[in-house]
Write a protein that holds these residues in place. Structure first.
Motif, short mmCIF file in Angstrom:
data_model
loop_
_atom_site.label_atom_id
_atom_site.label_comp_id
_atom_site.label_asym_id
_atom_site.label_seq_id
_atom_site.Cartn_x
_atom_site.Cartn_y
_atom_site.Cartn_z
N GLN A 191 -93.99 46.15 41.67
CA GLN A 191 -93.94 46.00 43.13
C GLN A 191 -93.10 44.76 43.45
O GLN A 191 -93.22 43.73 42.78
CB GLN A 191 -95.36 45.82 43.67
N TYR A 192 -92.24 44.88 44.45
CA TYR A 192 -91.36 43.78 44.86
C TYR A 192 -91.78 43.31 46.24
O TYR A 192 -91.89 44.11 47.17
CB TYR A 192 -89.91 44.27 44.87
N ASP A 193 -92.04 42.00 46.38
CA ASP A 193 -92.44 41.46 47.68
C ASP A 193 -91.97 40.01 47.78
O ASP A 193 -92.26 39.19 46.91
CB ASP A 193 -93.97 41.54 47.81
N ASN A 194 -91.26 39.70 48.85
CA ASN A 194 -90.82 38.33 49.15
C ASN A 194 -90.09 37.66 47.98
O ASN A 194 -90.34 36.51 47.66
CB ASN A 194 -92.00 37.46 49.59
N GLY A 195 -89.21 38.40 47.31
CA GLY A 195 -88.41 37.82 46.26
C GLY A 195 -89.10 37.71 44.91
O GLY A 195 -88.56 37.12 43.99
N VAL A 196 -90.30 38.29 44.78
CA VAL A 196 -91.02 38.26 43.51
C VAL A 196 -91.30 39.69 43.07
O VAL A 196 -91.86 40.48 43.81
CB VAL A 196 -92.34 37.48 43.64
N LEU A 197 -90.88 40.00 41.85
CA LEU A 197 -91.17 41.29 41.24
C LEU A 197 -92.44 41.13 40.42
O LEU A 197 -92.50 40.30 39.51
CB LEU A 197 -90.02 41.73 40.34
N ALA A 198 -93.49 41.88 40.76
CA ALA A 198 -94.76 41.85 40.03
C ALA A 198 -94.87 43.11 39.19
O ALA A 198 -94.87 44.22 39.73
CB ALA A 198 -95.94 41.74 40.99
N ILE A 199 -94.94 42.95 37.89
CA ILE A 199 -95.05 44.06 36.96
C ILE A 199 -96.44 44.02 36.34
O ILE A 199 -96.84 42.99 35.78
CB ILE A 199 -93.99 43.96 35.84
N ARG A 200 -97.17 45.10 36.46
CA ARG A 200 -98.52 45.19 35.87
C ARG A 200 -98.48 46.18 34.72
O ARG A 200 -98.06 47.31 34.88
CB ARG A 200 -99.54 45.64 36.92
N VAL A 201 -98.91 45.71 33.56
CA VAL A 201 -99.04 46.57 32.38
C VAL A 201 -100.55 46.73 32.15
O VAL A 201 -101.24 45.77 31.81
CB VAL A 201 -98.35 45.96 31.14
#
Length: 164
Positions: A112-122
């Motif tokens: 998920q991409y929000d406010n310049g931060v890509l959050a990757i959940r494994v």
């Protein structure tokens, strides 16, 4: 006309950049985005700083044992810029790879991409830490019992009652 050290340094920096671009025949620059990695229950969450990167310019790829994030931050101001005085922002392509445990496939990865931060959940990659357990230690030698005076008297009484 007075001498301005910042303008001289900027001109030297611009000349050096142009020389490098001409030598290697490319304008592509590389940079490495910052990353935080943490656990969340049994999941691992990777947060990657990608300000100014459009989500369509980011690729995630999972192959056995590896998660790779690549993309490009485009320099949109290049054609509208006058003389460059200072250049500290990084543009160009990036690529980061992370090792995955055996058995982790693309179905367990979401981003998920929000406010310049890509959050990757494994999902489901860490095991909860087991609580310590005591293990009984058994002796390999047979256990000998030592009979005291009370035990000998009790043994004698049992012998008398069995003969009577």
């Amino acid at each position: 006309m007075s001498w301005d050290p910042f303008t001289a340094l900027a001109r030297l920096d611009s000349t050096f950049d142009e020389l490098i671009r001409q030598s290697f025949g490319t304008r592509t620059q590389h940079y490495v985005p910052g990353v935080d990695m943490a656990t969340d229950g049994s999941d691992v969450v990777i947060s990657m700083e990608l300000p100014g990167v459009h989500p369509d310019d980011v690729d995630l790829e999972v192959v056995p044992g590896r998660l790779t994030v690549s993309g490009e931050r485009r320099d949109t101001l290049d054609q509208h810029r006058g003389r460059l005085l200072v250049r500290e922002l990084r543009y160009g392509t990036f690529r980061r790879s992370f090792q995955l445990p055996d058995g982790v496939d693309a179905d367990r990865v979401e981003a998920q991409y929000d406010n310049g931060v890509l959050a990757i959940r494994v999902r489901d990659v860490t095991r909860p830490m087991e609580q310590p357990r005591k293990i009984a230690v058994r002796s390999a030698a047979p256990v000998r019992q030592i009979e005291g005076a009370d035990a000998a008297a009790d043994h004698s009484r049992r012998a008398e009652t069995s003969t009577a």
